[in-house]
Design an enzyme around this catalytic site. Structure first.
Site, PDB file in Angstrom:
ATOM      1  N   SER A 136       0.361   8.911   1.857  1.00 12.06           N
ATOM      2  CA  SER A 136       0.828  10.200   1.370  1.00 12.06           C
ATOM      3  C   SER A 136       2.302  10.451   1.691  1.00 12.06           C
ATOM      4  O   SER A 136       3.002  11.105   0.921  1.00 12.06           O
ATOM      5  CB  SER A 136      -0.016  11.314   1.984  1.00 12.06           C
ATOM      6  OG  SER A 136      -0.072  11.155   3.394  1.00 12.06           O
ATOM      7  N   LEU A 137       2.774   9.926   2.836  1.00  6.57           N
ATOM      8  CA  LEU A 137       4.150  10.187   3.263  1.00  6.57           C
ATOM      9  C   LEU A 137       5.044   8.956   3.168  1.00  6.57           C
ATOM     10  O   LEU A 137       6.266   9.082   3.275  1.00  6.57           O
ATOM     11  CB  LEU A 137       4.165  10.700   4.713  1.00  6.57           C
ATOM     12  CG  LEU A 137       3.317  11.928   5.032  1.00  6.57           C
ATOM     13  CD1 LEU A 137       3.477  12.312   6.492  1.00  6.57           C
ATOM     14  CD2 LEU A 137       3.695  13.090   4.139  1.00  6.57           C
ATOM     15  N   ALA A 138       4.469   7.788   2.994  1.00  3.27           N
ATOM     16  CA  ALA A 138       5.267   6.564   3.032  1.00  3.27           C
ATOM     17  C   ALA A 138       4.531   5.440   2.303  1.00  3.27           C
ATOM     18  O   ALA A 138       3.351   5.570   1.966  1.00  3.27           O
ATOM     19  CB  ALA A 138       5.528   6.150   4.486  1.00  3.27           C
ATOM     20  N   GLN A 139       5.247   4.345   2.059  1.00  6.69           N
ATOM     21  CA  GLN A 139       4.629   3.144   1.505  1.00  6.69           C
ATOM     22  C   GLN A 139       5.040   1.944   2.339  1.00  6.69           C
ATOM     23  O   GLN A 139       6.058   1.973   3.036  1.00  6.69           O
ATOM     24  CB  GLN A 139       5.003   2.965   0.037  1.00  6.69           C
ATOM     25  CG  GLN A 139       6.469   2.789  -0.245  1.00  6.69           C
ATOM     26  CD  GLN A 139       6.767   2.872  -1.745  1.00  6.69           C
ATOM     27  OE1 GLN A 139       6.204   3.690  -2.471  1.00  6.69           O
ATOM     28  NE2 GLN A 139       7.676   2.015  -2.219  1.00  6.69           N
ATOM     29  N   LYS A 162       7.216   0.124   6.908  1.00 11.65           N
ATOM     30  CA  LYS A 162       6.745   1.416   6.415  1.00 11.65           C
ATOM     31  C   LYS A 162       7.962   2.307   6.154  1.00 11.65           C
ATOM     32  O   LYS A 162       8.736   2.598   7.065  1.00 11.65           O
ATOM     33  CB  LYS A 162       5.818   2.057   7.457  1.00 11.65           C
ATOM     34  CG  LYS A 162       5.163   3.345   7.023  1.00 11.65           C
ATOM     35  CD  LYS A 162       4.193   3.817   8.099  1.00 11.65           C
ATOM     36  CE  LYS A 162       3.520   5.124   7.716  1.00 11.65           C
ATOM     37  NZ  LYS A 162       2.567   5.584   8.758  1.00 11.65           N
ATOM     38  N   ASP A 182      -6.747  10.324  12.303  1.00  4.19           N
ATOM     39  CA  ASP A 182      -6.789   9.924  10.895  1.00  4.19           C
ATOM     40  C   ASP A 182      -7.437   8.545  10.740  1.00  4.19           C
ATOM     41  O   ASP A 182      -6.853   7.637  10.150  1.00  4.19           O
ATOM     42  CB  ASP A 182      -5.366   9.904  10.330  1.00  4.19           C
ATOM     43  CG  ASP A 182      -5.350   9.982   8.807  1.00  4.19           C
ATOM     44  OD1 ASP A 182      -6.371  10.371   8.215  1.00  4.19           O
ATOM     45  OD2 ASP A 182      -4.316   9.633   8.204  1.00  4.19           O
ATOM     46  N   ALA A 225       0.856  -1.186   0.000  1.00  5.75           N
ATOM     47  CA  ALA A 225       0.000   0.000   0.000  1.00  5.75           C
ATOM     48  C   ALA A 225       0.891   1.234   0.000  1.00  5.75           C
ATOM     49  O   ALA A 225       2.056   1.177   0.402  1.00  5.75           O
ATOM     50  CB  ALA A 225      -0.913   0.012   1.220  1.00  5.75           C
ATOM     51  N   ALA A 226       0.325   2.339  -0.468  1.00  2.00           N
ATOM     52  CA  ALA A 226       1.064   3.608  -0.475  1.00  2.00           C
ATOM     53  C   ALA A 226       0.201   4.677   0.162  1.00  2.00           C
ATOM     54  O   ALA A 226      -0.973   4.825  -0.179  1.00  2.00           O
ATOM     55  CB  ALA A 226       1.444   3.997  -1.897  1.00  2.00           C
TER      56      ALA A 226
END
Length: 549
Positions: free
Chosen positions: A130-133, A148, A280, A127-128
């Protein structure tokens, strides 16, 4: 430098195109007014066109821009649905980075390649964000892990990206005075800085696990500290079902009702009792698992980068505000709103925002507004300008804005799972009542300090071994999953005695009685009182019911 210039130019071009679109629309309809159906239909087209442009910009620049797009998508209480629906895809489908960039981050953080640290490391991300995958991996000792990895240029471009967003918001405010967006950018910037350090996210996760130790159906993945750093977070791999995937939940044999009830209870406990809120909670950050042998379901919460510690005074008055809404107590509502900092002329918005009905309504809680009520609300809001809406949001405490965000995200998931409003109101009312009477953070701190002092005095006495067990000195046998969490538990003095609490987590017998009485009043209002009211209105006839409404 070249990347910063490119991103800024692309942003200003996109922003200027959107502003020109809206300016032209306003000039076209300036003579005939902005209330016609033709204007509203054309405005929807412009909204959609500009939303598509912003989505393209977020995918082009990635990083912080994807995060900003997610933030805008969560502002359902102020942003048109064309924007929220279009930008919501960024929560799940952010662009991937190449394996070469991932290896560069590993070299900077550990001085080694991923395969030097792991037995297996899947180059294709799971998964990706906004700041990391996130990548699937297997540690050297055979544990399945989720790794991550922060994007390499996110923190480097932070200052230039925020300058660009702030400048563009100032331009919007100059050309469209009714749209003051500066507070949104400031709030976004303050929240984002805490998410760059993954060690902070790991500590947040373990602290949340500690706070929910009384719930066996709640879980936070174990952190592998020896394979984690500021830009790389390695944790236990959880194979679960996305919280809002009703079809997958049914296949797994998990009741959507259990999922939505647990969702509401977990976040209500955070807001009303802990005063520390995960900000979040979109569907991509919550998984549901079920043990195939025991049949036990677990609610797994991910991504602990963004938390808000609520001011204790705000937390208490927010609890009182919810009690006022459920009990239909206008005096308590005015007092709680004033203590929170909501101006008197905006208090009328609060029942509409939280329980979707006007103040002093005799209608059953959880039911939609009648046609007459809708017309009355539309009439009262007809003269409310966008400038007043943004002013209302700007004067609210920052804690309230993040509470709005959390409420909107959880409400959306609850509705996708087939939930009804009355269920949500009931759980909020119950936990708001607990929050009024439960321990404050300062009381909890004082209790633990005093208990630790007494423990030290007694373990040196005649019955030292028994006292050590009683006051938590043997807590290395606790079921917390990581050594870091166990150490944190030892520091807090966890033990059999510390796990004792009275009704509603209240610290004294007197406050337990207060909690029990308030709970009875809430349940009477929500179920018995409103049920009897509905029966009486049915018996009295439509004319009487209409007159009372």
């Amino acid at each position: 430098m070249s990347a910063a210039v490119f991103r800024s130019v692309a942003t200003f071009i996109t922003g200027c195109l959107c502003m020109a679109d809206y300016k032209i629309l306003h000039l076209r309809y300036a003579s005939e007014g902005y209330t016609s159906d033709t204007y509203k239909a054309e405005r929807k087209v412009v909204h959609q066109r500009c939303a598509d442009r912003l989505l393209g910009l977020c995918r082009l620049n990635t990083g912080i821009y994807c995060k900003a797009g997610q933030h805008v998508a969560s502002l359902t209480y102020v942003v048109p649905p064309e924007y929220t629906n279009t930008l919501s895809v960024l929560q799940d489908r952010a662009p991937f980075k190449s394996m070469k960039e991932v290896e560069q981050v590993f070299l900077e953080e550990f001085g080694q390649h991923p395969l030097d640290l792991f037995r297996e490391f899947d180059p294709v991300p799971l998964a990706a964000a906004s700041l990391a995958q996130v990548h699937r991996a297997v540690t050297k000792d055979g544990r399945l892990a989720a790794v991550k990895v922060q994007y390499n240029n996110v923190s480097r471009l932070f200052k230039s990206d925020m300058w660009t967003m702030q400048t563009l918001s100032d331009m919007v405010g100059f050309l469209f005075p009714e749209f003051e967006l500066g507070w949104i950018v400031t709030e976004f910037k303050d929240n984002l800085t805490s998410e760059f350090d993954f060690t902070n996210e790991a500590r947040n996760g373990e602290a949340t696990k500690e706070r929910f130790k009384n719930r066996s159906d709640f879980y936070v993945p174990e952190i592998y500290w020896d394979l984690s750093s500021k830009k790389i977070l390695t944790m236990e791999f959880i194979d679960g079902v996305k919280v809002n995937d009703v079809e997958a939940l049914n296949k797994l044999g998990v009741s959507p009702k259990w999922v939505r009830t647990t969702l509401l209870e977990v976040f209500a406990e955070m807001m009303y009792q802990h005063g520390v809120v995960h900000c979040d909670p979109h569907a991509g950050n919550i998984l549901i698992t079920k043990d195939q042998f025991t049949g036990k379901c677990q609610f797994v919460l991910l991504d602990h980068g963004l938390y808000r510690t609520l001011d204790e005074t705000f937390r208490f008055n927010y609890c009182q505000l919810w009690r006022a809404l459920i009990l239909n107590d206008q005096e308590l509502l005015n007092r709680a709103s004033d203590n929170i900092g909501i101006p008197e002329n905006y208090v009328g918005f609060i029942p509409l925002i939280f329980i979707q009905r006007p103040a002093n309504s005799s209608q059953k809680i959880g039911e939609g507004m009648t046609t007459e009520q809708r017309q009355e609300v539309r009439s009262s809001l007809k003269n409310v300008t966008m400038a007043e809406v943004f002013e209302f949001l700007e004067v609210l405490p920052r804690d309230m804005l993040l509470v709005f965000r959390t409420i909107n995200l959880t409400r959306g998931i609850h509705q996708q799972l087939g939930g009804e409003n009355v269920e949500r109101f009931h759980i909020n009312a119950l936990f708001a009542t607990k929050g009024v009477w439960s321990e404050t953070r300062q009381e909890e701190h004082d209790r633990r300090v005093g208990r630790e002092r007494r423990r030290r005095d007694r373990i040196n006495g005649r019955f030292g071994a028994i006292a050590s067990w009683w006051y938590g000195n043997q807590d290395d046998k606790d079921e917390n999953s990581s050594a870091a969490t166990r150490a944190h538990g030892m520091q807090l003095g966890l033990g059999p005695r510390n796990r004792w609490y009275l009704f509603g987590d209240t610290p004294t017998f007197h406050r337990s009685l207060g909690y029990l009485w308030d709970t009875f009043s809430m349940r009477w209002r929500l179920w018995v009182g409103e049920g009897l009211l509905k029966i009486w209105l049915w018996w009295a006839g439509k004319d009487v019911a209409k007159a009372i409404s």
